[in-house]
Design an enzyme around this catalytic site. Structure first.
Site: not given
Ligand code: APR
Length: 245
Positions: A102-103, A118, A126, A148, A187, A212-213, A229
């Protein structure tokens, strides 16, 4: 060489390419993710800050948290990964960005055709009638009301809420006919968005994951790159650009 196992001859400048992103793509801009060890949801209860029930219980708490995040985002800059997507989009004319973020950093980096599944933290609407509302920076921290009578809230999708229907339908249609998909920094846990890479893969796209994970999607990915990334995407761009030119 990251692409030694990837047959690049199947892609052309006319290939349809999707960049699917999550909070991890903005991590190197200094914006916190949600589910990493230092992410928002390790410190705060998502149901208090990102749900209708939480907003009704304590709207000021919710608005304050969003105002803090908005300020941090305003100070941040798009990073090498966002900028790489702009370069890729010059190479692949049929390419779109589908983001859970959302950034607004994709737009600030000059990315085109962006689907913000999102919502966007810089917009307000509103909570009752859904009308979009402009707020001055000063007012964003306080509770404001619509004509409203509804409460004004950030124009983002909270837990338990539906994604904009037309947008999510278009996102599914686009990924089901794409040739190449990058799934970057997510994630892959929050549905329906998390379904998109699985959908692309099941319809025959080549899907590259950058994270990374490992994630629940990793076993399905054609290529899973465990790297940041901002480091991996520019390398991909260099290699693909060299091959296609
Ligand atoms: N480069 C690539 N990936 C990265 C990096 C990086 N530098 N740093 C962290 N990550 C990975 C993490 O390993 C993780 O798997 O980014 C992922 C972030 O996961 P989340 O925090 O779960 O974010 P996201 O998948 O966007 O979440 C989905 O959840 O809470 C809601 O609305 C919110 O849009 C969000 C949604």
């Amino acid at each position: 060489m990251m692409l030694e196992n990837m047959r690049l001859d199947r892609f052309t400048r006319d290939s349809r390419v999707v960049f699917f992103t999550g909070a991890g793509i903005s991590a190197e801009s200094g914006i916190a993710t949600f589910r990493d060890p230092d992410g928002h949801w390790s410190k705060y209860d998502p149901m208090k800050l990102a749900s209708q029930a939480g907003f009704q219980e304590d709207p000021e708490l919710v608005l304050g948290w969003y105002a803090d995040r908005r300020e941090a985002i305003r100070k941040a800059k798009p990073n090498a990964a966002h900028i790489s997507i702009s370069n890729f989009q010059k190479l692949f004319r049929h390419s779109i960005v589908i983001t859970q973020n959302v950034d607004g950093l994709h737009e600030r980096a000059g990315n085109k055709s962006i689907y913000e599944l999102h919502g966007n933290i810089h917009r307000h609407k509103c909570n009752g009638c859904g009308k979009q509302v402009e707020l001055s920076n000063k007012k964003m921290r306080m509770l404001n009301y619509c004509e409203c009578g509804g409460k004004i809230r950030p124009d983002v999708v909270w837990f338990g809420e539906s994604l904009p229907l037309q947008m999510i339908n278009e996102a599914f249609e686009t990924v089901s006919s794409c040739d190449l998909m990058f799934t970057i920094g997510t994630s892959a846990q929050i549905y329906p968005a998390a379904q998109l890479p699985f959908e692309a893969k099941s319809k025959g796209a080549y899907v590259i994951e950058i994270n990374p994970e490992p994630t629940p999607f990793s076993p399905k990915a054609d290529l899973s790159i465990h790297d940041d990334a901002g480091s991996a995407l520019p390398k991909f761009y260099e290699e693909i650009h060299a091959q296609l030119n």
